[in-house]
Design an enzyme around this catalytic site. Structure first.
Site, PDB file in Angstrom:
ATOM      1  N   GLY A  55       1.076  14.552  -1.787  1.00  0.00           N
ATOM      2  CA  GLY A  55       1.744  13.568  -2.252  1.00  0.00           C
ATOM      3  C   GLY A  55       2.641  12.651  -1.392  1.00  0.00           C
ATOM      4  O   GLY A  55       2.792  13.405  -0.165  1.00  0.00           O
ATOM      5  N   CYS A  56       2.689  11.587  -1.802  1.00  0.00           N
ATOM      6  CA  CYS A  56       4.597  11.133  -0.522  1.00  0.00           C
ATOM      7  C   CYS A  56       5.229  11.835  -1.146  1.00  0.00           C
ATOM      8  O   CYS A  56       5.653  12.281  -2.408  1.00  0.00           O
ATOM      9  CB  CYS A  56       4.763   9.758  -1.804  1.00  0.00           C
ATOM     10  SG  CYS A  56       6.388   9.156  -0.796  1.00  0.00           S
ATOM     11  N   PHE A  57       6.028  12.845   0.513  1.00  0.00           N
ATOM     12  CA  PHE A  57       7.384  13.537   0.219  1.00  0.00           C
ATOM     13  C   PHE A  57       8.356  13.088  -1.152  1.00  0.00           C
ATOM     14  O   PHE A  57       9.928  13.912  -1.645  1.00  0.00           O
ATOM     15  CB  PHE A  57       7.565  14.150   0.895  1.00  0.00           C
ATOM     16  CG  PHE A  57       8.247  13.224   2.547  1.00  0.00           C
ATOM     17  CD1 PHE A  57       7.893  11.780   1.949  1.00  0.00           C
ATOM     18  CD2 PHE A  57       7.361  13.842   4.395  1.00  0.00           C
ATOM     19  CE1 PHE A  57       8.561  11.170   3.976  1.00  0.00           C
ATOM     20  CE2 PHE A  57       7.948  12.885   5.189  1.00  0.00           C
ATOM     21  CZ  PHE A  57       8.285  11.450   4.710  1.00  0.00           C
ATOM     22  N   TRP A  58       8.512  10.877  -0.856  1.00  0.00           N
ATOM     23  CA  TRP A  58       9.638  11.053  -1.638  1.00  0.00           C
ATOM     24  C   TRP A  58       9.371  11.036  -2.929  1.00  0.00           C
ATOM     25  O   TRP A  58      10.239  12.306  -3.589  1.00  0.00           O
ATOM     26  CB  TRP A  58       9.718   9.305  -1.107  1.00  0.00           C
ATOM     27  CG  TRP A  58       9.724   8.931  -0.166  1.00  0.00           C
ATOM     28  CD1 TRP A  58      10.258   8.947   1.108  1.00  0.00           C
ATOM     29  CD2 TRP A  58       9.494   7.741   0.170  1.00  0.00           C
ATOM     30  NE1 TRP A  58      10.267   8.555   1.936  1.00  0.00           N
ATOM     31  CE2 TRP A  58       9.975   7.173   1.089  1.00  0.00           C
ATOM     32  CE3 TRP A  58       8.948   6.297  -0.941  1.00  0.00           C
ATOM     33  CZ2 TRP A  58       9.681   6.006   1.934  1.00  0.00           C
ATOM     34  CZ3 TRP A  58       8.689   4.990  -0.083  1.00  0.00           C
ATOM     35  CH2 TRP A  58       9.220   4.962   1.107  1.00  0.00           C
TER      36      TRP A  58
END
Length: 218
Positions: A55-58
């Site tokens: 998913g979102c790497f953040w």
């Protein structure tokens, strides 16, 4: 009449739920408060690396930066066909890259096995194919990029173990692949939630919502 009553009750319940999860009195801690005790400013040498996409790497990076034994993290792109891709390149879904996190860790404090178990059971939902929540596309796929045969075996063993535990109602779709070139993401993506928190004096809305959802599940 019964249908109208059901609709009214449903509306009230949903409204109450949204009020609960958005209420500032239902406090959550920020990512700066939840950091592990072993994080370093610079990447150390001679320590093993785990490379994970989910998913979102953040979001994924902030999950691992809360673990003791994690020494350093950086986000970037891997598993694709284009050299030195930019964020704009990978958002098209045409380069084949995944948003990923590279994790340098101390195996005396946290093992690769524990990192993979955390990845599959806490850090993201490994049953979602080519997406993670509202983020949709192959760049958000769940994938473990192993760096040697030992990591490959461990990853596959833990996937089988978690599947057998029936933690999820759907099977795990996480892939395992040999580690490829890790292209470092743009500087503004690195530790994004920490930067947001320092600049704005409050947690990022995604962090706020995600932590409240976790609290409700406890």
């Amino acid at each position: 009449m019964r249908m109208i009553t059901i609709l009214l009750i449903s509306t009230l319940l949903i409204g109450g739920f949204l009020t609960l999860i958005t209420s500032r009195s239902f406090a959550v801690s920020g990512v700066l408060d939840d950091q592990g005790s072993d994080l370093m400013r610079d990447q150390p040498n001679d320590y093993p690396i785990a490379t994970l996409a989910g998913g979102c790497f953040w979001c994924l990076e902030s999950e691992f930066r809360a673990l003791n034994g994690v020494l350093y993290t950086r986000v970037g792109y891997t598993g694709g066909i284009k050299d030195n891709p930019t964020y704009q390149d990978i958002t098209t879904g045409k380069t084949g890259h995944a948003e990923a996190v590279e994790i340098t860790f101390d195996p005396d404090k946290i093992t690769y096995e524990k990192l993979i178990e955390f990845f599959l059971t806490k850090a993201h939902d490994p049953t979602q194919l080519n997406r993670q929540g509202v983020d949709v596309g192959t760049q958000y796929r769940s994938e473990i990029f192993f760096h040697d045969e030992a990591q490959e075996k461990t990853a596959e063993d833990i996937i089988n173990k978690v599947n057998a535990q029936k933690i999820y109602t759907a099977p795990i779709v996480t892939k395992t692949s040999p580690a490829a070139t890790f292209w470092l993401g743009e500087s503004y993506h690195q530790q994004y939630y920490e930067k947001y928190e320092k600049e704005n004096g409050e947690v990022h809305p995604r962090v706020f919502f995600k932590k409240k959802m976790k609290m409700l599940k406890q």
